[in-house]
Design a protein around this motif. Structure first.
Motif, mmCIF file in Angstrom:
data_model
loop_
_atom_site.group_PDB
_atom_site.id
_atom_site.type_symbol
_atom_site.label_atom_id
_atom_site.label_comp_id
_atom_site.label_asym_id
_atom_site.label_seq_id
_atom_site.Cartn_x
_atom_site.Cartn_y
_atom_site.Cartn_z
ATOM 1 N N LEU A 113 32.278 36.913 37.660
ATOM 2 C CA LEU A 113 30.832 37.037 37.826
ATOM 3 C C LEU A 113 30.106 35.855 37.187
ATOM 4 O O LEU A 113 28.999 35.505 37.599
ATOM 5 C CB LEU A 113 30.326 38.338 37.192
ATOM 6 C CG LEU A 113 30.856 39.635 37.777
ATOM 7 C CD1 LEU A 113 30.419 40.813 36.922
ATOM 8 C CD2 LEU A 113 30.401 39.792 39.220
ATOM 9 N N LEU A 114 30.728 35.258 36.182
ATOM 10 C CA LEU A 114 30.083 34.199 35.415
ATOM 11 C C LEU A 114 30.438 32.789 35.862
ATOM 12 O O LEU A 114 29.614 31.886 35.795
ATOM 13 C CB LEU A 114 30.466 34.333 33.932
ATOM 14 C CG LEU A 114 30.016 35.591 33.219
ATOM 15 C CD1 LEU A 114 30.695 35.708 31.869
ATOM 16 C CD2 LEU A 114 28.506 35.563 33.074
ATOM 17 N N MET A 115 31.691 32.588 36.251
ATOM 18 C CA MET A 115 32.165 31.223 36.514
ATOM 19 C C MET A 115 33.114 31.200 37.695
ATOM 20 O O MET A 115 33.522 32.251 38.189
ATOM 21 C CB MET A 115 32.811 30.639 35.254
ATOM 22 C CG MET A 115 34.058 31.372 34.776
ATOM 23 S SD MET A 115 34.511 30.995 33.081
ATOM 24 C CE MET A 115 33.854 32.430 32.240
ATOM 25 N N ARG A 116 33.446 29.992 38.095
ATOM 26 C CA ARG A 116 34.374 29.829 39.212
ATOM 27 C C ARG A 116 35.697 30.514 38.895
ATOM 28 O O ARG A 116 36.205 30.442 37.776
ATOM 29 C CB ARG A 116 34.632 28.339 39.460
ATOM 30 C CG ARG A 116 33.485 27.612 40.065
ATOM 31 C CD ARG A 116 33.833 26.191 40.457
ATOM 32 N NE ARG A 116 35.152 25.743 40.042
ATOM 33 C CZ ARG A 116 35.402 24.553 39.488
ATOM 34 N NH1 ARG A 116 34.421 23.708 39.263
ATOM 35 N NH2 ARG A 116 36.629 24.214 39.173
ATOM 36 N N ALA A 117 36.280 31.127 39.905
ATOM 37 C CA ALA A 117 37.511 31.899 39.726
ATOM 38 C C ALA A 117 38.674 31.051 39.233
ATOM 39 O O ALA A 117 39.511 31.541 38.473
ATOM 40 C CB ALA A 117 37.889 32.587 41.033
ATOM 41 N N ASP A 118 38.728 29.778 39.600
ATOM 42 C CA ASP A 118 39.864 28.951 39.196
ATOM 43 C C ASP A 118 39.871 28.613 37.713
ATOM 44 O O ASP A 118 40.914 28.263 37.171
ATOM 45 C CB ASP A 118 39.940 27.670 40.038
ATOM 46 C CG ASP A 118 38.725 26.781 39.882
ATOM 47 O OD1 ASP A 118 37.594 27.307 39.864
ATOM 48 O OD2 ASP A 118 38.898 25.552 39.808
ATOM 49 N N VAL A 119 38.733 28.730 37.033
ATOM 50 C CA VAL A 119 38.701 28.434 35.592
ATOM 51 C C VAL A 119 38.719 29.685 34.726
ATOM 52 O O VAL A 119 38.893 29.593 33.510
ATOM 53 C CB VAL A 119 37.499 27.537 35.212
ATOM 54 C CG1 VAL A 119 37.557 26.211 35.928
ATOM 55 C CG2 VAL A 119 36.186 28.237 35.478
ATOM 56 N N VAL A 120 38.551 30.850 35.343
ATOM 57 C CA VAL A 120 38.509 32.098 34.568
ATOM 58 C C VAL A 120 39.775 32.316 33.734
ATOM 59 O O VAL A 120 39.664 32.696 32.562
ATOM 60 C CB VAL A 120 38.190 33.308 35.474
ATOM 61 C CG1 VAL A 120 38.323 34.619 34.718
ATOM 62 C CG2 VAL A 120 36.798 33.175 36.054
ATOM 63 N N PRO A 121 40.995 32.086 34.264
ATOM 64 C CA PRO A 121 42.174 32.304 33.419
ATOM 65 C C PRO A 121 42.182 31.447 32.145
ATOM 66 O O PRO A 121 42.584 31.921 31.081
ATOM 67 C CB PRO A 121 43.350 31.931 34.332
ATOM 68 C CG PRO A 121 42.836 32.136 35.716
ATOM 69 C CD PRO A 121 41.383 31.753 35.650
ATOM 70 N N MET A 122 41.695 30.211 32.235
ATOM 71 C CA MET A 122 41.633 29.365 31.038
ATOM 72 C C MET A 122 40.592 29.888 30.053
ATOM 73 O O MET A 122 40.837 29.941 28.847
ATOM 74 C CB MET A 122 41.314 27.917 31.426
ATOM 75 C CG MET A 122 42.435 27.228 32.165
ATOM 76 S SD MET A 122 42.000 25.542 32.654
ATOM 77 C CE MET A 122 40.939 25.866 34.060
ATOM 78 N N ALA A 123 39.441 30.290 30.575
ATOM 79 C CA ALA A 123 38.396 30.847 29.711
ATOM 80 C C ALA A 123 38.869 32.133 29.060
ATOM 81 O O ALA A 123 38.614 32.374 27.865
ATOM 82 C CB ALA A 123 37.119 31.084 30.517
ATOM 83 N N LEU A 124 39.576 32.954 29.814
ATOM 84 C CA LEU A 124 40.114 34.202 29.281
ATOM 85 C C LEU A 124 41.068 33.926 28.116
ATOM 86 O O LEU A 124 40.970 34.570 27.064
ATOM 87 C CB LEU A 124 40.820 34.969 30.394
ATOM 88 C CG LEU A 124 41.313 36.353 30.040
ATOM 89 C CD1 LEU A 124 41.203 37.249 31.245
ATOM 90 C CD2 LEU A 124 42.732 36.328 29.541
ATOM 91 N N SER A 125 41.965 32.972 28.281
ATOM 92 C CA SER A 125 42.903 32.640 27.201
ATOM 93 C C SER A 125 42.172 32.148 25.960
ATOM 94 O O SER A 125 42.534 32.508 24.838
ATOM 95 C CB SER A 125 43.898 31.576 27.665
ATOM 96 O OG SER A 125 44.792 32.138 28.584
ATOM 97 N N LEU A 126 41.151 31.335 26.157
ATOM 98 C CA LEU A 126 40.382 30.845 25.014
ATOM 99 C C LEU A 126 39.638 31.982 24.317
ATOM 100 O O LEU A 126 39.648 32.073 23.082
ATOM 101 C CB LEU A 126 39.408 29.756 25.460
ATOM 102 C CG LEU A 126 40.040 28.434 25.839
ATOM 103 C CD1 LEU A 126 39.056 27.561 26.613
ATOM 104 C CD2 LEU A 126 40.551 27.709 24.588
ATOM 105 N N ALA A 127 39.001 32.850 25.092
ATOM 106 C CA ALA A 127 38.282 33.990 24.501
ATOM 107 C C ALA A 127 39.235 34.895 23.743
ATOM 108 O O ALA A 127 38.935 35.367 22.639
ATOM 109 C CB ALA A 127 37.550 34.774 25.586
ATOM 110 N N GLN A 128 40.410 35.113 24.308
ATOM 111 C CA GLN A 128 41.404 35.950 23.642
ATOM 112 C C GLN A 128 41.873 35.297 22.341
ATOM 113 O O GLN A 128 42.006 35.971 21.318
ATOM 114 C CB GLN A 128 42.571 36.183 24.588
ATOM 115 C CG GLN A 128 43.492 37.285 24.167
ATOM 116 C CD GLN A 128 44.483 37.637 25.271
ATOM 117 O OE1 GLN A 128 44.908 36.775 26.046
ATOM 118 N NE2 GLN A 128 44.829 38.903 25.365
#
Length: 147
Positions: A113-128
């Motif tokens: 919902l916030l960002m392009r789908a291709d970068v979400v996995p990287m953002a998820l790892s950073l947030a985690q």
């Protein structure tokens, strides 16, 4: 007329779970510029100690850069001291909180919902990673890993 739905108040920081309020406050400080980023760094250092804070803050910087550079549209924020939570801020906080709880699939959905789908996995790892950094005790007693 253009609507600013991303800034629409959806809650109050005082009524939110503490981890989500933390993510919103951190987002606001990071986006406010260098002086406020110093406040953010000091808060991380108070919580984690200097060395661990530097690592966690570097991850947080990467998360923010990735999120903002690849957002579907500019994320809207409320003022630093505002007690309201805007829709975009609440979505970011929920994304980070869910990622930190290890709920990867739900976090992926929210992140899209916030960002392009291709970068979400990287953002998820950073947030985690940042979330895990913040949950670790500030100092472990000597030999704690061996008991």
């Amino acid at each position: 007329m253009t609507q600013s739905f991303g800034a629409a108040p959806v809650g109050h920081l005082d009524a939110m779970p503490e981890d989500q309020a933390f993510w919103i406050r951190s987002l606001r400080l990071w986006c406010a510029g260098d002086g406020e980023r110093d406040s953010l760094a000091a808060g991380f250092a108070d919580r984690l100690g200097a060395r661990r804070a530097d690592l966690a803050l570097a991850r947080f910087d990467d998360l923010m850069t990735l999120t903002l550079q690849h957002s579907r549209r500019p994320l809207l924020r409320h003022a630093r001291d505002c007690r309201c939570a805007g829709a975009d801020e609440a979505a970011f906080a929920l994304f980070c909180s869910v990622a930190g709880a290890g709920e990867r699939e739900d976090a992926m959905l929210i992140g899209c919902l916030l960002m392009r789908a291709d970068v979400v996995p990287m953002a998820l790892s950073l947030a985690q990673s940042v979330s895990l950094d913040l949950r670790r005790p500030a100092a472990m007693p000597a030999g704690a890993l061996y008991h």
